[in-house]
Write a protein that holds these residues in place. Structure first.
Motif, PDB file in Angstrom:
ATOM      1  N   GLU A 145       8.616   5.461  -3.103  1.00 45.03           N
ATOM      2  CA  GLU A 145       8.107   6.139  -1.605  1.00 45.03           C
ATOM      3  C   GLU A 145       6.564   6.186  -1.351  1.00 45.03           C
ATOM      4  O   GLU A 145       5.857   6.565  -2.147  1.00 45.03           O
ATOM      5  CB  GLU A 145       8.495   7.545  -1.725  1.00 45.03           C
ATOM      6  N   HIS A 146       6.593   5.481  -0.271  1.00 41.99           N
ATOM      7  CA  HIS A 146       4.970   5.521   0.162  1.00 41.99           C
ATOM      8  C   HIS A 146       4.673   6.514   1.221  1.00 41.99           C
ATOM      9  O   HIS A 146       5.170   6.525   2.058  1.00 41.99           O
ATOM     10  CB  HIS A 146       4.701   4.011   0.808  1.00 41.99           C
ATOM     11  N   VAL A 147       4.023   7.478   0.650  1.00 38.60           N
ATOM     12  CA  VAL A 147       3.730   8.617   1.268  1.00 38.60           C
ATOM     13  C   VAL A 147       2.207   8.626   1.808  1.00 38.60           C
ATOM     14  O   VAL A 147       1.383   8.677   0.949  1.00 38.60           O
ATOM     15  CB  VAL A 147       3.858  10.107   0.608  1.00 38.60           C
ATOM     16  N   ARG A 148       1.996   8.377   3.061  1.00 39.35           N
ATOM     17  CA  ARG A 148       0.653   8.309   3.750  1.00 39.35           C
ATOM     18  C   ARG A 148       0.175   9.653   4.493  1.00 39.35           C
ATOM     19  O   ARG A 148       0.993  10.168   5.286  1.00 39.35           O
ATOM     20  CB  ARG A 148       0.545   7.254   4.745  1.00 39.35           C
ATOM     21  N   PRO A 164      -9.954  14.680  16.269  1.00 37.65           N
ATOM     22  CA  PRO A 164     -10.194  13.439  15.449  1.00 37.65           C
ATOM     23  C   PRO A 164      -8.940  13.472  14.247  1.00 37.65           C
ATOM     24  O   PRO A 164      -8.759  14.345  13.575  1.00 37.65           O
ATOM     25  CB  PRO A 164     -11.377  13.170  14.799  1.00 37.65           C
ATOM     26  N   ILE A 165      -8.242  12.412  14.261  1.00 39.24           N
ATOM     27  CA  ILE A 165      -7.207  12.335  13.213  1.00 39.24           C
ATOM     28  C   ILE A 165      -7.448  11.022  12.637  1.00 39.24           C
ATOM     29  O   ILE A 165      -7.570   9.968  12.759  1.00 39.24           O
ATOM     30  CB  ILE A 165      -5.463  12.080  14.005  1.00 39.24           C
ATOM     31  N   VAL A 166      -7.427  11.144  11.302  1.00 39.21           N
ATOM     32  CA  VAL A 166      -7.611  10.073  10.059  1.00 39.21           C
ATOM     33  C   VAL A 166      -6.494  10.027   9.341  1.00 39.21           C
ATOM     34  O   VAL A 166      -5.820  10.970   8.716  1.00 39.21           O
ATOM     35  CB  VAL A 166      -8.856  10.620   9.268  1.00 39.21           C
ATOM     36  N   THR A 167      -6.070   8.662   9.003  1.00 43.11           N
ATOM     37  CA  THR A 167      -4.875   8.407   8.500  1.00 43.11           C
ATOM     38  C   THR A 167      -5.186   7.580   7.123  1.00 43.11           C
ATOM     39  O   THR A 167      -6.107   6.615   7.338  1.00 43.11           O
ATOM     40  CB  THR A 167      -3.825   7.608   9.250  1.00 43.11           C
ATOM     41  N   ALA A 168      -4.722   8.034   6.170  1.00 45.25           N
ATOM     42  CA  ALA A 168      -4.998   7.277   4.876  1.00 45.25           C
ATOM     43  C   ALA A 168      -4.619   5.839   4.921  1.00 45.25           C
ATOM     44  O   ALA A 168      -3.494   5.305   5.485  1.00 45.25           O
ATOM     45  CB  ALA A 168      -4.595   8.020   3.556  1.00 45.25           C
ATOM     46  N   LYS A 169      -5.478   4.899   4.474  1.00 41.66           N
ATOM     47  CA  LYS A 169      -4.809   3.449   4.210  1.00 41.66           C
ATOM     48  C   LYS A 169      -3.753   3.281   3.302  1.00 41.66           C
ATOM     49  O   LYS A 169      -3.593   3.995   2.242  1.00 41.66           O
ATOM     50  CB  LYS A 169      -6.075   2.605   3.825  1.00 41.66           C
ATOM     51  N   MET A 170      -2.797   2.425   3.782  1.00 37.74           N
ATOM     52  CA  MET A 170      -1.551   2.298   3.005  1.00 37.74           C
ATOM     53  C   MET A 170      -1.114   0.622   3.117  1.00 37.74           C
ATOM     54  O   MET A 170      -1.471   0.093   4.244  1.00 37.74           O
ATOM     55  CB  MET A 170      -0.347   2.856   3.629  1.00 37.74           C
ATOM     56  N   PRO A 171      -0.701   0.001   2.097  1.00 40.01           N
ATOM     57  CA  PRO A 171      -0.493  -1.115   1.986  1.00 40.01           C
ATOM     58  C   PRO A 171       0.527  -1.797   3.204  1.00 40.01           C
ATOM     59  O   PRO A 171       1.453  -0.998   3.181  1.00 40.01           O
ATOM     60  CB  PRO A 171       0.089  -1.906   0.727  1.00 40.01           C
ATOM     61  N   LYS A 172       0.415  -2.757   3.913  1.00 38.61           N
ATOM     62  CA  LYS A 172       1.593  -3.335   4.716  1.00 38.61           C
ATOM     63  C   LYS A 172       2.554  -3.868   4.175  1.00 38.61           C
ATOM     64  O   LYS A 172       2.758  -4.373   2.923  1.00 38.61           O
ATOM     65  CB  LYS A 172       1.121  -4.302   5.800  1.00 38.61           C
ATOM     66  N   PRO A 173       4.132  -3.167   4.652  1.00 41.89           N
ATOM     67  CA  PRO A 173       5.010  -3.954   4.014  1.00 41.89           C
ATOM     68  C   PRO A 173       5.547  -5.307   4.040  1.00 41.89           C
ATOM     69  O   PRO A 173       4.749  -5.896   4.947  1.00 41.89           O
ATOM     70  CB  PRO A 173       6.331  -3.121   4.666  1.00 41.89           C
ATOM     71  N   LEU A 179      14.084  -2.500   2.900  1.00 39.41           N
ATOM     72  CA  LEU A 179      13.725  -1.854   1.573  1.00 39.41           C
ATOM     73  C   LEU A 179      13.386  -2.811   0.647  1.00 39.41           C
ATOM     74  O   LEU A 179      12.985  -2.315  -0.482  1.00 39.41           O
ATOM     75  CB  LEU A 179      15.346  -1.194   0.795  1.00 39.41           C
ATOM     76  N   ALA A 180      13.117  -3.868   1.245  1.00 42.40           N
ATOM     77  CA  ALA A 180      12.562  -5.108   0.365  1.00 42.40           C
ATOM     78  C   ALA A 180      11.305  -4.817  -0.071  1.00 42.40           C
ATOM     79  O   ALA A 180      10.213  -4.317   0.954  1.00 42.40           O
ATOM     80  CB  ALA A 180      12.408  -6.213   1.050  1.00 42.40           C
ATOM     81  N   SER A 181      10.864  -4.771  -1.219  1.00 45.78           N
ATOM     82  CA  SER A 181       9.526  -4.616  -1.983  1.00 45.78           C
ATOM     83  C   SER A 181       9.051  -5.796  -2.161  1.00 45.78           C
ATOM     84  O   SER A 181       9.651  -6.944  -2.475  1.00 45.78           O
ATOM     85  CB  SER A 181       9.382  -3.691  -3.062  1.00 45.78           C
ATOM     86  N   PRO A 182       7.533  -6.395  -2.546  1.00 47.50           N
ATOM     87  CA  PRO A 182       7.085  -7.492  -3.111  1.00 47.50           C
ATOM     88  C   PRO A 182       7.896  -7.745  -4.355  1.00 47.50           C
ATOM     89  O   PRO A 182       8.184  -8.998  -4.633  1.00 47.50           O
ATOM     90  CB  PRO A 182       5.753  -7.333  -3.039  1.00 47.50           C
TER      91      PRO A 182
END
Length: 523
Positions: A145-148, A164-173, A179-182
């Motif tokens: 689970e990728h929780v950002r 201001p809203i700041v979102t943590a960085k997360m790798p793109k799928p 459901l495919a992961s690398p």
């Protein structure tokens, strides 16, 4: 107008003419019978005999492999006891294990047992004994689970108009919305295109882990991965290939079930193009519906240099290309001629052996020149191979009128004469090889895989297969582990600017920036 005079059955001329006609028919039938017998012996040889001109000792019985290869005198490679009081030089086994990750389990006496049985004194550690084993960890499936986390300012939220809203960085799928992961995409691709496991068997494999992934879903993942990410590298590899001077090419059949306006039983083709021995290894597959010459013309547009091929005429006439023939094919023709001959055909057998001896002589010279520079190889070939070719060419011309054209020996001689300009082209450059075995070896993984998965459902799937095979085979030839390399690509490419060629070049299989984890450990 000339009248046809029909001879009477009572005249001797009639019977002489009839006898001559029957003799001609008899000779024709005997020639046909001899040809059919040759073809039967060849088919029996191809079906039950060795498929190579020489016996391969590694081709053991599939079901008796354990019994055939077992040897109690060979030292067990995975178990070793060492007492560290003695110094021991590292052997080949130690070097093989050195690159693998290690897990150490220590066994010590409990404190209350560290007492001498003779005098009740305290025992001290004198030495250690080590036993080594190879531990195999099967694949496991887990959900990641990728929780950002999203952040805002309480002060601004309470007192200011805008917060201001700041979102943590997360790798793109690698495949948004799936459901495919690398790792999953890389695993499925490597299982099919490296290990030859078709999707329906992978579907059952995942079911045993309690995961339901249909073969259609896996096919969608592979098509997306190849067309979105891997094709970018494929195009760069294609451009690099066209800039070289020496290439090899080959082609083989492929069945595609669903192609517009074509029957499911129609043969499509997978073409292969690859670099030569002196350049960086590049192996590219190209799917096409037919074996027409327009396909290599299109793929090789812009290439200038030498192209090693077999005797297929589809490569003829490509602009700015010098075709180099394959002496392995020529030698195989004489080998087949020997196999096709009956034991009583001593004269033809001698001639077939003579032709085979000329071919073997050329290969013996090549073995002697294997490790020399291209310049030295060029000069030595003119000195040693050219005289053999001159004598062989004269021998072919001498034998042509003496053998039946449709016999196996006649076909071998005809092949060499028709291909002679290509066959002697290897003399022109020391970088050229005497045969096209390099291309045949590169297309073999596809042929072996095809025996497992048999066909492609659609043309789109066949094109994806061509791209994936190109990536994994080029990776293998550049010393990379296909699974780890694919996983690395699917992790990195979605997060890179792919319009920048400099970014793309660092992911090519021969790039020095490829991480060490993607490389196969040295033996």
């Amino acid at each position: 107008m000339k009248k046809t005079v029909q001879k009477s059955k009572d005249t001797i001329e009639y019977y002489i003419e009839r006898t001559e006609k029957l003799e001609l028919e008899k000779e024709e039938l005997e020639a046909k019978l001899k040809w059919y017998k040759e073809q039967f012996r060849l088919s029996q040889q191809h079906r039950f005999g060795s498929s190579s001109e020489k016996t391969n000792q590694d081709q053991l019985s599939l079901f008796n492999e354990a019994e055939d290869t077992a040897n109690p005198t060979v030292e067990e490679p995975t178990l070793e006891t060492i007492t560290y009081k003695r110094k021991k030089n590292k052997g080949q086994r130690d070097q093989q294990l050195e690159s693998l990750p290690k897990e150490t389990i220590e066994y010590r006496l409990p404190i209350d047992e560290q007492v001498c049985s003779c005098c009740d004194g305290v025992l001290h550690e004198m030495s250690t004994e080590v036993r080594r084993e190879l531990k195999i960890i099967p694949a496991e499936v887990k959900v990641v689970e990728h929780v950002r986390h999203v952040y805002s300012c309480r002060h601004c939220d309470q007192r200011e108009i805008n917060t201001p809203i700041v979102t943590a960085k997360m790798p793109k799928p690698v495949f948004p919305g799936s459901l495919a992961s690398p790792s999953a995409m890389a695993f499925i691709m490597s299982q099919k295109y490296v290990e030859g496991m078709p999707l329906y068997r992978q579907e059952k494999y995942f079911e045993r882990f309690g995961v339901s992934i249909s073969r259609q879903t896996m096919a969608n993942w592979m098509v997306h991965g190849s067309s979105t990410w891997l094709e970018l590298l494929y195009n760069e590899m294609h451009a690099k290939l066209l800039g070289l001077d020496v290439l090899h090419a080959d082609e083989t059949t492929l069945q595609v079930l669903r192609e517009s306006e074509r029957a499911a039983t129609s043969n499509s083709y997978m073409w292969l193009y690859r670099s030569g021995q002196m350049d960086v290894p590049i192996v590219l597959y190209d799917y096409q519906q037919t074996r027409a010459s327009k396909h290599p013309r299109r793929f090789l547009e812009g290439f200038t240099g030498y192209l090693s091929v077999d005797g297929y005429a589809g490569y003829n006439g490509i602009p700015n290309i010098t075709l180099v023939g394959c002496w392995a094919h020529a030698r195989r023709k004489f080998t087949d001629a020997l196999k096709a001959l009956p034991e009583s055909a001593s004269t033809s057998a001698v001639k077939a052996k003579e032709g085979l001896a000329f071919c073997n002589q050329l290969f013996d010279i090549e073995r002697d020149l294997k490790d020399v520079s291209p310049e030295d190889r060029y000069n030595k070939r003119l000195e040693r191979s050219k005289p053999v070719l001159d004598v062989f060419s004269a021998w072919l011309r001498e034998q042509t009128p003496r053998v039946l054209p449709k016999s196996a020996l006649g076909q071998a001689i005809k092949y060499c004469r028709n291909q002679w300009e290509r066959l002697e082209a290897f003399l022109e450059d020391g970088r050229l090889e005497i045969d096209n075995n390099r291309a045949e070896r590169s297309i073999k993984p596809f042929i072996i895989g095809r025996k497992n998965w048999l066909f492609s459902n659609t043309a789109k799937g066949a094109k994806s297969s061509a791209i994936i095979y190109s990536i994994v085979e080029t990776a293998k030839e550049n010393g990379l582990n296909p699974y780890h390399y694919l996983k690395y690509l699917f992790e990195e490419l979605p997060n890179m600017d792919m319009t920048d060629k400099s970014n793309l070049n660092q992911f090519l299989p021969w790039s020095p920036t490829i991480p060490e984890k993607c490389r196969v450990p040295n033996k």
